[in-house]
Write an enzyme that holds these catalytic residues in place. Sequence first.
Site, mmCIF file in Angstrom:
data_model
loop_
_atom_site.group_PDB
_atom_site.id
_atom_site.type_symbol
_atom_site.label_atom_id
_atom_site.label_comp_id
_atom_site.label_asym_id
_atom_site.label_seq_id
_atom_site.Cartn_x
_atom_site.Cartn_y
_atom_site.Cartn_z
ATOM 1 N N ARG A 72 0.847 -1.200 0.000
ATOM 2 C CA ARG A 72 0.000 0.000 0.000
ATOM 3 C C ARG A 72 0.879 1.245 0.000
ATOM 4 N NH1 ARG A 72 -1.741 1.647 4.626
ATOM 5 N NH2 ARG A 72 -2.476 -0.386 5.334
ATOM 6 N N TYR A 99 -16.502 17.964 -14.396
ATOM 7 C CA TYR A 99 -16.793 16.536 -14.558
ATOM 8 C C TYR A 99 -17.807 16.121 -13.487
ATOM 9 C CZ TYR A 99 -16.145 11.514 -14.272
ATOM 10 O OH TYR A 99 -16.370 10.165 -14.211
ATOM 11 N N ASP A 126 -7.288 19.860 -13.326
ATOM 12 C CA ASP A 126 -7.641 18.551 -13.892
ATOM 13 C C ASP A 126 -7.286 18.614 -15.372
ATOM 14 O OD1 ASP A 126 -8.909 16.417 -15.145
ATOM 15 O OD2 ASP A 126 -10.712 16.525 -13.900
ATOM 16 N N LYS A 159 -8.189 7.707 -18.970
ATOM 17 C CA LYS A 159 -8.502 8.289 -20.271
ATOM 18 C C LYS A 159 -7.266 8.261 -21.185
ATOM 19 C CE LYS A 159 -12.272 8.896 -17.935
ATOM 20 N NZ LYS A 159 -12.628 10.122 -17.254
#
Length: 380
Positions: free
Chosen positions: A46, A98, A170, A195
Amino acid sequence: MQNGTQYVHAGAHPDPSTGAIMTPVYQTSTFVQEAPGVHKGYEYARSQNPTRTALEEAFARIENGRYGLAFSSGVAATDAVLKLLSPGDEVICSKDLYGGTYRLFSKLYEKFGIHFHYIDTSDLEQIQTTINNQTRLVWLETPTNPLLNITDIEGVASLTRSRSILLAVDNTFASPYLQNPLDLGADIVMHSATKYLGGHSDVIQGCLVVNDAGLREQLYFIQKSSGAVPGPMDCFLVLRGIKTLHLRMQRHCENGAQIAHWLRRHPKVAKVYWCGFEDHPGYAIAQKQMRGFGGMLSFELMDQRPETTRKLLSSTKLFALAESLGGVESLINHPASMTHASIPREERIRNGLSDSLIRLSVGIEDVQDLIEDLEQAIGS
Ligand SMILES: *Cc1c(COP(=O)(O)O)cnc(C)c1O
């Protein structure tokens, strides 16, 4: 070094144990220590994993930043930035956001006492008048999803810098190939690596890139404490995607431009939203801060009846009706019922996102086939 060369080599080091040219998928949860506390820099996956380390280095390189951090999704990356804040803090953000970002802000963080101002960030004066002593963060999307509005990143940075307000961008829609917000004065750049960075519609992932070491420490602490980390296979896929980012983006841009101009000339099309048109209100700024206009665009038909919009959306054969964007294949999407359904209708309409808006993620197929597909769907 030029961008393409960076993308091919970013984060790539031959594996020290075998010489493997590709970073292996370190599918392991823990790392054996020689003695308590004596290890090779990896303790528990992690906190660190070698495949993720290679990818985080690549993220930093491709955004001209010093530190990259990988997350299990784009919204997990955004969530990590919000966790820098405390109750009472205020955030200024684009009103054309978004849908998932809007939901995270308004439905989760608002109830923890963080207040959000949704404004038109392309208007610097609105930002200036909204800033107050509680403002800790400005969150920008440029170009915006799905209306392709443009905000002047350098202009906003000139307002936030002197007041110690964090500026986060972003950069999902542009990708690092077209725009590098840190070079324009931003403090944090975020991507949905799902994306363009992944590029093949086969992975969900997010990233943050920063230059400031203190900010990186805070975000790394949040990353390991909250635990929204991607697995090594997903890191491998994004590392592979980045290697062809420049080739894919060149084609996305070429195809996007051709389809935008073709749609605009089409007698059945009322309006096309694409930041590469010279009469787009953000064109001059897009020219200044971007190296191209990308493969995302939206449009509305003359006939705005819901059944006509629906018919078009179900008639394309190459453009697949699906959420998401930035993959090699072309997608068509209805923001009002799909990607942006989490935004209340009145708010959506007020922000210019109509029920008849159709969004395209133009892929890298041969453009003539894409145009023929749209032609038959619009005519059907
Ligand atoms: C998809 C997307 C996100 C969210 O990323 P996920 O990887 O889906 O969590 C954030 N911003 C933009 C602009 C996006 O397109």
